[in-house]
Design an enzyme around this catalytic site. Structure first.
Site, short mmCIF file in Angstrom:
data_model
loop_
_atom_site.label_atom_id
_atom_site.label_comp_id
_atom_site.label_asym_id
_atom_site.label_seq_id
_atom_site.Cartn_x
_atom_site.Cartn_y
_atom_site.Cartn_z
N ASN A 7 -36.96 4.59 24.34
CA ASN A 7 -36.51 3.33 23.77
C ASN A 7 -36.61 2.29 24.88
O ASN A 7 -35.77 2.24 25.78
CB ASN A 7 -35.06 3.48 23.27
CG ASN A 7 -34.56 2.23 22.58
OD1 ASN A 7 -35.24 1.21 22.56
ND2 ASN A 7 -33.37 2.32 22.02
N ARG A 91 -39.40 4.19 20.02
CA ARG A 91 -38.69 3.34 19.07
C ARG A 91 -39.32 1.95 19.15
O ARG A 91 -39.44 1.37 20.24
CB ARG A 91 -37.22 3.25 19.47
CG ARG A 91 -36.44 2.40 18.53
CD ARG A 91 -34.99 2.34 18.91
NE ARG A 91 -34.27 1.60 17.87
CZ ARG A 91 -32.98 1.43 17.86
NH1 ARG A 91 -32.23 1.94 18.82
NH2 ARG A 91 -32.40 0.76 16.90
N HIS A 180 -32.15 -1.09 11.86
CA HIS A 180 -31.41 0.18 11.92
C HIS A 180 -32.00 1.18 10.92
O HIS A 180 -31.32 2.11 10.47
CB HIS A 180 -29.91 0.01 11.55
CG HIS A 180 -29.12 -0.80 12.53
ND1 HIS A 180 -28.13 -1.68 12.10
CD2 HIS A 180 -29.14 -0.86 13.87
CE1 HIS A 180 -27.58 -2.25 13.16
NE2 HIS A 180 -28.17 -1.76 14.25
N ARG A 240 -22.63 -11.18 17.03
CA ARG A 240 -23.45 -11.94 16.07
C ARG A 240 -22.60 -12.43 14.90
O ARG A 240 -21.74 -11.69 14.42
CB ARG A 240 -24.59 -11.07 15.52
CG ARG A 240 -25.65 -10.78 16.56
CD ARG A 240 -26.71 -9.85 16.02
NE ARG A 240 -26.99 -8.82 16.99
CZ ARG A 240 -27.53 -7.64 16.72
NH1 ARG A 240 -27.87 -7.33 15.49
NH2 ARG A 240 -27.74 -6.77 17.66
N GLU A 383 -30.61 8.63 16.01
CA GLU A 383 -31.93 8.01 15.88
C GLU A 383 -32.96 8.72 16.74
O GLU A 383 -34.12 8.86 16.34
CB GLU A 383 -31.83 6.52 16.26
CG GLU A 383 -31.03 5.74 15.24
CD GLU A 383 -30.48 4.44 15.77
OE1 GLU A 383 -31.08 3.40 15.52
OE2 GLU A 383 -29.43 4.46 16.45
#
Ligand code: AMP
Length: 398
Positions: A7, A91, A180, A240, A383
């Site tokens: 990643n 990823r 996601h 956020r 993940e």
């Protein structure tokens, strides 16, 4: 077969090396401050002491080289040489509307990742650097791209088209993509296993972490999700804002005389729980402050939970009912307080959570109380494992 999962961020690179026989992580690590002063690699073998390398990493090629050195070193190393690595899974944030599944990387795939840089300006260039660095350091080892957006490509037009002039979609590809995806895919597949069926299923997966999103999944396929063109839309998150009136961007840029880009940066980095609480984006701190009677912290958690409750209600309507709600990621896996409060606010749907079973953190659990209209699960996300499985399947099939 051993699969390396990468990643790659703009200044960091996370990795996990899997032995796919038992789907076991042999070692993992993190390169930090790539391209900056004080770069370092923290390498953690599963059976052994962590090793820290304080070495200059001017770019991603040097980070990947150092990672391979750590993986093969006498101290903390877990493989003899790079030939043991069967494939590398990456990823990748944004696949645009080109990719609805993971894919073996070739020049055309790299071009497509490059074409999507305007949609993922921070992540896609870093993901590409990771891919190209691997090509450079381990040429010939197959590489697979696993996109955060791919799982959501099954959404119908009515869910992904924004009600703005059509040219913004046809010319600039402005639409809902969702993120996601690898987590929602992993967690929903596991939920289907727990339910014991795939046909006629309506699942709502809640990925609640620093970044948060919810997906509505019918018969195993995503039909809607809260994040949009970018990961800013939808739920209120750690830093956020989530969905707000878009005219606020114009209004703040006018009154503060700053650019739209600066306002959007504020909405991404200085908003959400951090802004409402005034002290932290971490929900552990928020929960601690509530214990101490902090009213802003209470408001923060109330707002976070309220945004989740609203979307679960909306997705129950979109799915025409719900068979299972699954919680995952940092908050979803570790906050009994939030899970209980969210489900209690949805009791009008007949949902009931068992308070005793809910006293759990980070472990797969059926949280459903007797008499609940739908199942409620905690499923820890993974993940990296999903990326490793895709990589193995694709490489073995080619
Ligand atoms: P993630 O982005 O999935 O790694 O989730 C990170 C977030 O999970 C942190 O910022 C915390 O807000 C939250 N978190 C982790 N542990 C707990 C906990 N025990 N209680 C509440 N929130 C937690």
């Amino acid at each position: 077969m051993k699969i390396l999962v990468i990643n790659s961020g703009s200044s960091s690179l996370k990795y996990q090396l899997f032995d796919m026989e038992k789907e076991y992580v042999i070692a993992k690590g993190l390169c930090e401050r790539i391209g900056m002063e004080g770069s370092l690699l923290r390498h953690r073998p599963a059976d052994g002491k962590p090793v820290v390398y304080e070495e200059a990493m001017p770019n991603h090629v040097s980070a990947i080289k150092l990672m391979f050195r750590a993986l093969t070193a006498s101290e903390g190393g877990v493989i003899k040489n790079m030939d043991e690595i069967g494939a590398v899974g990456h990823r990748v944030l944004h696949g645009g509307d080109k990719f609805s599944a993971s894919i073996l990387i070739d020049e055309a795939v790299k071009d497509a990742i490059r074409e999507n840089i305007p949609l993922g300006p921070l992540h896609n260039p870093a993901n590409l650097m990771g891919i190209e660095a691997c090509e450079n350091v381990v040429p010939g080892v197959p590489q697979v791209a696993v996109f955060d957006t791919a799982f959501h490509q099954t959404m119908p037009e009515k869910a992904y088209i924004y009600a703005i002039p059509q040219k913004y979609y046809t010319k600039y590809k402005i639409r809902r993509y969702g993120f996601h995806g690898t987590s929602h895919r992993y967690v929903s597949a596991r939920t289907l296993q727990l339910l014991g069926r795939t046909e006629n299923t309506r699942i709502i997966t809640c990925h609640l972490g620093n970044g948060s999103s919810i997906a509505a999944i019918k018969d195993g396929k995503c039909i809607d999700t809260t994040m949009g063109l970018t990961p800013l839309e939808g739920l209120m998150m750690g830093t956020r804002s989530g969905s707000i009136d878009p005219a606020i961007v114009w209004y703040i840029s006018e009154i503060e005389n700053i650019s739209a880009a600066e306002v959007v940066s504020m909405l991404n980095k200085k908003s959400g729980a951090l802004a409402v609480s005034g002290f932290s984006s971490d929900f552990r701190d928020i929960e601690d402050a509530i214990e101490n009677g902090d009213e802003r912290a209470r408001l923060t958690l109330d707002m976070f939970e309220y945004s989740i409750v609203k979307y679960i209600g909306a997705y129950a309507a979109a799915l025409g009912g719900v068979d299972a709600i699954t919680f995952t990621a940092g908050v979803g896996e570790n906050s009994p307080l939030s899970r209980e409060s969210i489900i209690n606010q949805l009791s009008f749907l007949g949902l009931k959570i068992d308070p005793e079973k809910n006293k759990v953190r980070g472990r797969e659990t059926d949280l459903t109380a007797e008499g609940s209209s739908a199942k409620i699960y905690l499923v820890p996300t993974n993940e990296e494992l999903m990326i490793a499985r895709d990589t193995k399947n694709i490489v073995c099939a080619n």
